[in-house]
Write an enzyme that holds these catalytic residues in place. Sequence first.
Site, short mmCIF file in Angstrom:
data_model
loop_
_atom_site.label_atom_id
_atom_site.label_comp_id
_atom_site.label_asym_id
_atom_site.label_seq_id
_atom_site.Cartn_x
_atom_site.Cartn_y
_atom_site.Cartn_z
N GLY A 259 0.10 -5.32 -4.31
CA GLY A 259 -0.85 -6.14 -3.56
C GLY A 259 -0.81 -5.84 -2.08
N SER A 260 -1.14 -6.85 -1.30
CA SER A 260 -1.30 -6.66 0.14
C SER A 260 0.05 -6.49 0.83
CB SER A 260 -2.03 -7.86 0.75
OG SER A 260 -1.20 -8.99 0.79
N SER A 261 0.01 -5.80 1.96
CA SER A 261 1.21 -5.61 2.76
C SER A 261 1.73 -6.94 3.29
CB SER A 261 0.92 -4.65 3.92
OG SER A 261 2.06 -4.45 4.71
N ARG A 262 0.82 -7.84 3.64
CA ARG A 262 1.23 -9.14 4.18
C ARG A 262 2.06 -9.91 3.16
NH1 ARG A 262 -0.45 -14.25 3.81
NH2 ARG A 262 -2.22 -13.66 2.50
N THR A 263 1.57 -10.02 1.93
CA THR A 263 2.31 -10.74 0.90
C THR A 263 3.61 -10.01 0.55
OG1 THR A 263 0.26 -11.62 -0.02
CG2 THR A 263 2.20 -11.68 -1.43
N GLY A 264 3.55 -8.69 0.49
CA GLY A 264 4.74 -7.91 0.19
C GLY A 264 5.84 -8.12 1.21
N GLU B 167 4.67 -2.35 -4.12
CA GLU B 167 3.65 -1.31 -3.94
C GLU B 167 2.52 -1.96 -3.16
OE1 GLU B 167 0.76 0.80 -3.51
OE2 GLU B 167 0.15 -0.06 -5.42
N CYS C 17 -5.74 1.19 -3.08
CA CYS C 17 -4.75 1.25 -2.00
C CYS C 17 -4.61 2.66 -1.45
CB CYS C 17 -3.40 0.72 -2.47
SG CYS C 17 -2.78 1.48 -3.98
#
Length: 486
Positions: free
Chosen positions: A220-225, A243, A277
Amino acid sequence: MTQFIEGKWVEGLGHEVTSINPANQKVIWNSKTATPEQVGVAVDAARNAQFDWFMLGFDARLAIVEAYRDQLEANKAEMAEVIAQETGKPQWETATEAGAMIGKIGLSVAAYHKRTGTSENDTPAGRAVLRHKPHGVVAVFGPYNFPGHLPNGHIVPALLAGNTVVFKPSELTPKVAELMLKLWEKAGLPKGVINLVQGEVETGKALAAHPQIDGLFFTGSSRTGHILHQQYAGDPGKILALEMGGNNPLIIKDVADTKAAVHDIIQSAYISAGQRCTCARRLYVEKGAAGDALLEQLVAAVKQIQVGPWNAQPQPFMGSMISETAAKGMVEAQRNLVNLGGNALVELTHLEVGTGLVSPGLIDVTGVIELPDEEYFGPLLQVVRYSDFDEAIKLANATRYGLSAGILADSREDYDYFLARIRAGIVNWNKQITGASGAAPFGGVGASGNHRASAFYAADYCAYPVASVEADAVSLPATLSPGLSI
């Protein structure tokens, strides 16, 4: 009944949610979310099932996974249609996703044997045996852009290794997840081995924070990761595989076949409405007449890209974005780049109010000083003109991300020079950068991941190694150590 917990379909006890077709706003799924308490029941079910699932042995687990493959094969048309309706992707594209889900089974089996499995060697100290054991209960968080293929790429290797799974799909694609679990159920999966919890942020937070999960696999998103990475920073006993996205560069240098180059640029930037992505976000084109000519061809080709609903005939190249909100976000991103000094060569427009349908955009941002290092997750490609190859590579590396990168160049020397200097986990030459092989690892560096490549390397984070020195009976050595008398 849309939660699958302990082998039973149950109703969520949270608030009501719906899934809509982003191309026409028709409701195609509605139910209630799983509460934190239901998430706890799902984790307990996975925990109770895990040891028996592991002790079945690899061959028995494989038989069930292969039965799931057969169910996918028998129902691939339905799977493709559900993915198309829920994501807005055209049917030709979702047919390839359904096919990739089937192909993932064989690749995961090969990866299990090559990356994990069991081996032994005779040594002077005894028989050295290497085995791999499952972590236990793992959470899988799925994305909306490939709602079948990407979570499938975590779930299948996790099960082969002997883990049990709690699967939390994107709240934007719950119907795909429901169909996946129905096929697993038909395949004869024992109760509790996979548990499906549908929901939004509250459901996801409850699962990520549950003390009884042994690992979490996220796409998913970099922010959530990054939030998940911070959450797990003080818990080294849990395996975390992230990822995330990328601000991916594509450099064009001395290409004779400009028509082929334009094709690969379009496939890199605009496939899946730019919602991969690995999509190219930045395009580096050399200054001068050759670069001008290529850009002219690209502008003309981008204007000709066909956009339409998932079921349009003839089929479009680009379908809808995942939502009207996402579409409006891309219009706003383009506006911000123009305000910074960018020049829209092809304007991205919101084609129909109430839908996620947008036209592809191409914007020249050469000379923009404060260019944001953002992943604009849609069909908007930024163009930068360069004078020097080293300058282009330096600009390409000027990102906190490091997922994919590529170069279109006729010279092998240029590719080797680029390959040695570019910072990315996926680097392609004269191929679209959205092209990745399931027989290879998939992942990046920097803000794109945490060094847990997926695809063929997913087996690595689904099991841990156990090294043993063994003998069939205890025995005294021929010579005792100094100072011993037995």
